[in-house]
Design a protein around this motif. Sequence first.
Motif, PDB file in Angstrom:
ATOM      1  N   ALA A 405      -4.731  -5.860  -2.598  1.00 35.10           N
ATOM      2  CA  ALA A 405      -5.766  -5.856  -0.980  1.00 35.10           C
ATOM      3  C   ALA A 405      -6.039  -4.458  -1.331  1.00 35.10           C
ATOM      4  O   ALA A 405      -5.201  -3.665  -1.307  1.00 35.10           O
ATOM      5  N   ASP A 406      -7.377  -4.351   0.163  1.00 40.87           N
ATOM      6  CA  ASP A 406      -7.881  -3.015   0.099  1.00 40.87           C
ATOM      7  C   ASP A 406      -6.225  -3.032   1.372  1.00 40.87           C
ATOM      8  O   ASP A 406      -6.282  -1.369   1.525  1.00 40.87           O
ATOM      9  N   ASP A 407      -5.961  -3.433   2.484  1.00 39.27           N
ATOM     10  CA  ASP A 407      -5.050  -3.132   3.612  1.00 39.27           C
ATOM     11  C   ASP A 407      -4.279  -4.005   3.506  1.00 39.27           C
ATOM     12  O   ASP A 407      -4.835  -5.146   3.540  1.00 39.27           O
ATOM     13  N   VAL A 408      -3.354  -3.958   4.629  1.00 40.99           N
ATOM     14  CA  VAL A 408      -2.205  -5.058   4.671  1.00 40.99           C
ATOM     15  C   VAL A 408      -3.313  -6.304   5.596  1.00 40.99           C
ATOM     16  O   VAL A 408      -2.563  -7.344   5.553  1.00 40.99           O
ATOM     17  N   GLN A 409      -4.299  -5.910   6.267  1.00 37.32           N
ATOM     18  CA  GLN A 409      -4.988  -6.713   7.030  1.00 37.32           C
ATOM     19  C   GLN A 409      -5.779  -7.672   6.099  1.00 37.32           C
ATOM     20  O   GLN A 409      -5.188  -9.330   6.143  1.00 37.32           O
ATOM     21  N   GLU A 410      -6.089  -7.767   5.548  1.00 38.07           N
ATOM     22  CA  GLU A 410      -6.766  -8.260   3.537  1.00 38.07           C
ATOM     23  C   GLU A 410      -5.448  -9.265   3.147  1.00 38.07           C
ATOM     24  O   GLU A 410      -5.369 -10.120   2.499  1.00 38.07           O
ATOM     25  N   LEU A 411      -4.088  -8.017   2.769  1.00 34.87           N
ATOM     26  CA  LEU A 411      -3.022  -8.740   2.443  1.00 34.87           C
ATOM     27  C   LEU A 411      -2.837 -10.182   3.092  1.00 34.87           C
ATOM     28  O   LEU A 411      -2.444 -11.117   2.597  1.00 34.87           O
ATOM     29  N   GLU A 412      -3.189  -9.992   4.223  1.00 35.96           N
ATOM     30  CA  GLU A 412      -2.529 -11.115   4.999  1.00 35.96           C
ATOM     31  C   GLU A 412      -3.492 -12.379   5.105  1.00 35.96           C
ATOM     32  O   GLU A 412      -3.184 -13.665   4.725  1.00 35.96           O
ATOM     33  N   THR A 413      -4.792 -11.930   4.837  1.00 33.89           N
ATOM     34  CA  THR A 413      -5.402 -13.205   5.397  1.00 33.89           C
ATOM     35  C   THR A 413      -5.167 -13.277   3.557  1.00 33.89           C
ATOM     36  O   THR A 413      -5.844 -15.048   3.450  1.00 33.89           O
ATOM     37  N   VAL A 414      -4.447 -13.079   2.421  1.00 35.51           N
ATOM     38  CA  VAL A 414      -4.239 -13.392   1.599  1.00 35.51           C
ATOM     39  C   VAL A 414      -3.435 -14.384   1.546  1.00 35.51           C
ATOM     40  O   VAL A 414      -3.198 -15.855   0.842  1.00 35.51           O
ATOM     41  N   VAL A 415      -2.468 -14.163   2.295  1.00 43.64           N
ATOM     42  CA  VAL A 415      -1.471 -15.114   2.553  1.00 43.64           C
ATOM     43  C   VAL A 415      -1.335 -16.266   3.190  1.00 43.64           C
ATOM     44  O   VAL A 415      -0.849 -16.970   2.678  1.00 43.64           O
ATOM     45  N   PRO A 434      10.223  -4.623  10.663  1.00 48.48           N
ATOM     46  CA  PRO A 434       9.718  -4.326  11.445  1.00 48.48           C
ATOM     47  C   PRO A 434       8.361  -4.818  12.316  1.00 48.48           C
ATOM     48  O   PRO A 434       7.537  -6.178  12.767  1.00 48.48           O
ATOM     49  N   ALA A 435       7.544  -4.176  11.320  1.00 48.08           N
ATOM     50  CA  ALA A 435       6.069  -3.995  11.443  1.00 48.08           C
ATOM     51  C   ALA A 435       5.571  -4.826  10.847  1.00 48.08           C
ATOM     52  O   ALA A 435       3.993  -5.429  11.531  1.00 48.08           O
ATOM     53  N   TYR A 436       6.020  -5.819  10.543  1.00 48.44           N
ATOM     54  CA  TYR A 436       5.404  -6.710   9.791  1.00 48.44           C
ATOM     55  C   TYR A 436       5.923  -8.609  10.028  1.00 48.44           C
ATOM     56  O   TYR A 436       5.649  -9.721  10.184  1.00 48.44           O
TER      57      TYR A 436
END
Lengths: 527, 527
Positions: A405-415, A434-436
Amino acid sequence: MIKGQNIVGCKHISLTGESFKAIDPATSKHLEGDFEVANEQLVEQAMQMAQKAYSTYKNITNTKKAAFLRAIAEEITALGDTLISRAVAESGLPTARLLGEMGRTTGQLRMFADLVEEGSWVEAVIDTALPERTPLPKPDIRRMYKAIGPVVVFGASNFPLAFSVAGGDTASALASGCPVIIKAHPAHPGTSALVGEAISKAALKAEMPEGVFSLLHDSGYAVGTALVKHPLAKAVAFTGSYKGGMALVNMARDRKEPISVFAEMGSINPVILLPETLKKQPETLAAKYAASITLGAGQFCTNPGLILAVKSDALNIFVDGLKKAIEVVPSATMLTPGIWQNYQNLSQGVAGEAGLDVIARSGNINQELCNQSVATVATVKASDFIQNYKLREEIFGPWSLLVVADDVQELETVVGTLEGQLTTTVMAEREELPAYAGLLDKLADISGRVILNGVPTGVEVCAAMQHGGPFPAASDSRFTSVGTGAIYRFVRPIAWQDWEDSLLPAELQDSNPLNIWRQVNNEWTKA
Amino acid sequence: MIKGQNIVGCKHISLTGESFKAIDPATSKHLEGDFEVANEQLVEQAMQMAQKAYSTYKNITNTKKAAFLRAIAEEITALGDTLISRAVAESGLPTARLLGEMGRTTGQLRMFADLVEEGSWVEAVIDTALPERTPLPKPDIRRMYKAIGPVVVFGASNFPLAFSVAGGDTASALASGCPVIIKAHPAHPGTSALVGEAISKAALKAEMPEGVFSLLHDSGYAVGTALVKHPLAKAVAFTGSYKGGMALVNMARDRKEPISVFAEMGSINPVILLPETLKKQPETLAAKYAASITLGAGQFCTNPGLILAVKSDALNIFVDGLKKAIEVVPSATMLTPGIWQNYQNLSQGVAGEAGLDVIARSGNINQELCNQSVATVATVKASDFIQNYKLREEIFGPWSLLVVADDVQELETVVGTLEGQLTTTVMAEREELPAYAGLLDKLADISGRVILNGVPTGVEVCAAMQHGGPFPAASDSRFTSVGTGAIYRFVRPIAWQDWEDSLLPAELQDSNPLNIWRQVNNEWTKA
């Protein structure tokens, strides 16, 4: 000499029709022994005997039931190398793995023996009467779990001992008070026959009703279909592919009386590598996951088939380590020629999907043996993964796909695109977790089990285990197929109202003769 | 003034399309109020808001959730006579019955508030790690029940309060942590609207996410169908007919992601009169059963639609007593013109079946009112009953069929022909019971609840209650729709492995901050 006959009501029955042989996947040659294909008459006989056995077996004492389960463990242990060497020949799995699996199998039987002997698992709930209550008196109501009837168990190819004839499904069904009819897996009929004979011997020694156990062979689908459709069958347990599981689920739903199929259908078990831990130990993570992906030729329903991470320099080091490890992983014999062929087709076919880059294929293949697994790892950009549902389907074998993923947001989209999973895993430094919180919560929503800093392979057999996630990982996420909780698949609650104490099951009698934990008037007590 | 708009996310939304009116079954005339038929857009909006609410509501504290449930009870109580008089007008049920039902409804909400506040219902199981174990370390595994997501609840016509908008299904789903979307029953839209507004007010007062509750009206099937088929729906609760229940069950099974429909579909609730008690008190039994058969115009899923006995002089006295009682039972207004018509058709149609003899029909019919129930009792010989499956189907209303067997053996044969039942009842002298052990065991096999010397009507709301029997009485006999156990329909177990203590749900944290009962390393404890 392995007996190739079917077992009906703990007795071998000879037939004169069709038979089949086992195949050694390492050589693709036949093994000794002719296994007789069962027919509708044997199905009928096995089911009728099971129903008859049910009427006594469901009410048998906990002590006797526990003794039976322990006797099965003893008979299996007594088979020793005869069983192990046959299982090795039929499955291609190494001796050490099968010795471990034998320990797990007998351990599961003893675990259920302990559970039923202790007795509290029936979850007895007692609400006593209030005859003076107004406007209406309150009756006395007592509830507990009781066995539902004959259970059909399909042996699984990937656990020829621990999820086959005397595996977790059988152990939990017998523990619950249900007779079991096995549809033996045709990939290991000899192993099945040996274990089936062990159960039969144990049943006779423990003085069980003979219909408590039957085992039927078939190299095709007719016998399994007849068992699932038989009106006396009350539940089905299955571990295997989505296609196979759903075929049984639909068959069971179309019956006049629909019944439950507990199908554990596998998943891709996503693993999320968080940035800080990736930065700290990319090589260690690569080694850990190379091992998990290729353990047992990747033939586990908890195999990590999907790895998710955000692009970074550390991820490049991880990829490099994974690549190097996979390239030299020794091949292993896969369970059956069919599974090998399927793995070849899927792992090679998927390589053509848009954006997918196969970064490593093992070159360390044993050319002397057949059906050798070729460990393979690929990468794909998250944007390509999100658009392609094919990449979310399981490839059974030593395969994993790294999604970048390009960033954490995209990783969340994948999930967000993922369906139900048996497991999800997070690799993280404790400080960064905790940040996640939102992401971790989403992972729990789609998982049966969420793991921190471990690998999904290796399923602990214990009371707290949950093996079975939201659809399509399993057909019913409310139940587990591993651990003591597996017993609840084969029971239902029955309530007795204002019943005569001496005619109640012992678990519900006033004096609590079995000394079990009960919920009496909303308090947990042994009183 | 009752608001006829749909409620989406606790807010009334006005539409300009179709609407419908409620009918007073006692007069067959329209009642005031126009109820707006919802559409697909509202379904989508309600489901999206429910999903959004789920992400916070599932993790809300027990204290806040309990406060919400209690606030609903308070808002309903505050409606007082406005609610009762509307429910009387819409259902034809008497005021006293609806006052009782209001007490049951608010009692259920408070019962679930107590349950979630205490907190042990999540069945936390903790197996701690054994890092030194060989050959492999044992991980730390912790499991508990978590809410599954948005639940669709269909209001039931026969309990306009206790199994409708804020009934047992809603109370248990909200208690579990699932948002609820109601498909209001078109037979009592005004009652539904009042209760829906009460829930919405309570949600706002208790600071719940607004998507936690929606209520949609429809006089047809489109809205219900869209709700069950919506991808975000995770379970469905329904109480009603076999036909209606199975339509939903099949719809839910054909989804891409199949979901559970908890359909409580009723049964004929067999009652067995054993010879000694019949001899001792034939008139008392006749009076008791005449009352149970006709209670609430027989509109209970636990109505005793089948009575079994062996022929005897005492049975003749019982029959005579039943006949006389039924002939003078005052008629009552049935719930809807449709239910009345259906009862007329079935109770008159079945009279033509071979060997069936209608022995009594009430002549005490109120001619001033519409949709009046005509209590009816018939007899049939066991040999005729055994051959005729039509006689085993439910006739919803004040109807019962007495099956007369030649001897106990024939009575057992009759029991052998019966399908799954919500309840079975045995009327007996305590001394004669032991002789019928086999029969009693068979009754438990087909029942959710077995009753001694009582009547099946009147379902106690408590922890030990089991309301839901083997198919076709219910779609899933492993769950109950009445009592605290109803909460387990809307949850599934999730296991956390080697998780960071501070990120675990409070129920699973080391220090047991909620002070709940937990199973830790196979022992029940609050430590």
